[in-house]
Design an enzyme around this catalytic site. Sequence first.
Site, PDB file in Angstrom:
ATOM      1  CD  GLU A 292      -2.804  -1.056   2.509  1.00 37.44           C
ATOM      2  OE1 GLU A 292      -4.012  -1.237   2.359  1.00 37.44           O
ATOM      3  OE2 GLU A 292      -2.279  -0.856   3.619  1.00 37.44           O
TER       4      GLU A 292
HETATM    5  C1  TNX Z   1      -4.526  -3.884   4.558  1.00 40.18           C
HETATM    6  S1  TNX Z   1      -2.943  -6.304   4.225  1.00 40.18           S
HETATM    7  C2  TNX Z   1      -3.248  -3.667   5.070  1.00 40.18           C
HETATM    8  C3  TNX Z   1      -3.102  -3.255   6.471  1.00 40.18           C
HETATM    9  C4  TNX Z   1      -4.426  -3.109   7.161  1.00 40.18           C
HETATM   10  C5  TNX Z   1      -5.346  -4.236   6.732  1.00 40.18           C
HETATM   11  C6  TNX Z   1      -6.646  -4.258   7.466  1.00 40.18           C
HETATM   12  C7  TNX Z   1      -1.860  -5.286   4.077  1.00 40.18           C
HETATM   13  C8  TNX Z   1      -0.622  -5.788   3.549  1.00 40.18           C
HETATM   14  N1  TNX Z   1      -2.101  -4.004   4.421  1.00 40.18           N
HETATM   15  O1  TNX Z   1      -2.355  -2.068   6.571  1.00 40.18           O
HETATM   16  O2  TNX Z   1      -4.215  -3.149   8.536  1.00 40.18           O
HETATM   17  O3  TNX Z   1      -5.580  -4.115   5.358  1.00 40.18           O
HETATM   18  O4  TNX Z   1      -7.369  -5.412   7.157  1.00 40.18           O
END
Ligand code: TNX
Length: 484
Positions: A292
């Site tokens: 992300e």
């Molecule tokens: C996505 S999964 C994220 C996290 C959040 C999560 C909540 C991932 C690699 N990154 O930063 O906590 O969703 O479900």
Amino acid sequence: MLHVIPAPQQLVATGGEPLRLGAATRVVVEPGSELAPVAVFAADVLGALAGRRVAVEHHRGGTGALELVLAADDGPADDEGYSLVVTADGARAQARTPAGLLRALATLRQLADDDGTIPAVRVIDAPRYGWRGLSLDVARHFVAVDDLEQILELMWLYKLQTLHLHLTDDQAWRIHLPSRPELARRSSSASVGGDPGGSYDEADWRRLLTHAAARGVSIVPEIDVPGHVNAALHADGSLTPSGEAAPEYLGIEVGFSRLHDDLPATAPFLRDVFGDLAAMTPGEYVHVGGDEVLTMERAEYRSLVGQSAAAVLAAGKKVVGWQETAHADLGPGGIVQVWDTREDPAPVVAAAQRGAGVLMSPGGRAYLDMKYEAGFPLGLEWAGFVEVRDAYDWDPAAVLDGLDPSSVVGVEAAVWTETLRTLDDLMLMLLPRLAAVAEVAWSSSARDVDAFTARLAHHPRFWDRAGWRWHPSPQVRWASHPAG
Ligand code: TNX
């Protein structure tokens, strides 16, 4: 009576008299063997069932012994494979490694009644996947070592072997690193929403590693870069373009913070933090995050992930990264962790063709921070609701179109803690679903969800005895609970 989870390859009730734990119960291992920690743990487990202290001894003979035998000659070829034979006279577990014997012990524990009676059985077993993990976010809410020990107990019971700790994020930096003490010192005092924080110092870390090793669990630590780094930017202004430290952030938005490849402080930061983390890790893998990063061009992302991976590789460890790192190069032995099945699978398929392993954590199946159902008081729902059947009824080899199943190294459940503040909250999300994901990871692909829930219905006795909260999912006809 035979409600073992994950389902073993072969489990046969031989029809003889059961073994009754009691005054004669003891653990027998060869003298001077590497099995000492396993034997001590086995004596604790049996002692709790027998209601008395159980000794570890070195001589065979007599009745009532649990013999732990390391031998490669017969039985399953897998490192964690084992055989287990229980008769009225005693029990004998055999495996090639201490970890295999710990898996046998978990089976024995699940076979035992509350009064310490164990049916006569013969078990031959080995896992489908060598990586069976739980990823736990200790950044959004801190999880103290005492609570991690409970989670390790639960992982052992269901034969999980990797605890992946998400140690840093925008909100906090939870690990003391010798070369960068200011990170944990300045950025760990709180949790999401202003809840209490914390961090692991060297003594905490050592205690955690020891406790995990005794249960056959390895720790995969994660420092998340190049996004999710606000806590680092808060502790060290030299990582920001303005040179000013970022304000503390205790909300739950994602994707806003980032490192900068063109700042002189960035490369030494990555070298130091991943060098330290690798040096503190007895296991094979270190996780570099990589998820992300919503505000970065591909070239800069590749450079920053590449520098992080290089620091891990230089320290002799292999690299794991979230799905997005399929666009970068994690080096030899690298593993890409799939989480967002809304994304195009092509980059992961291509990374696997270049030799990467793939770890499966699909959000709609293995994200145990998702709500069970609409209106559930805890959890998120971006990947949908995840009920027991969702967590169980899937095949890791079929998650991504076009992926060669031989690239799949295993399965990892994940629990993110934006909304989870206590051990009770965590357990309520993990139980019963973690048992489902554990069976997906261990047992053969010929599984049946109805047979699984029929066994699961008998597991609250383990959870209640340990004092763990659990969710009485309406998808299970619980054996002894009015809620079912
Ligand atoms: C996505 S999964 C994220 C996290 C959040 C999560 C909540 C991932 C690699 N990154 O930063 O906590 O969703 O479900």
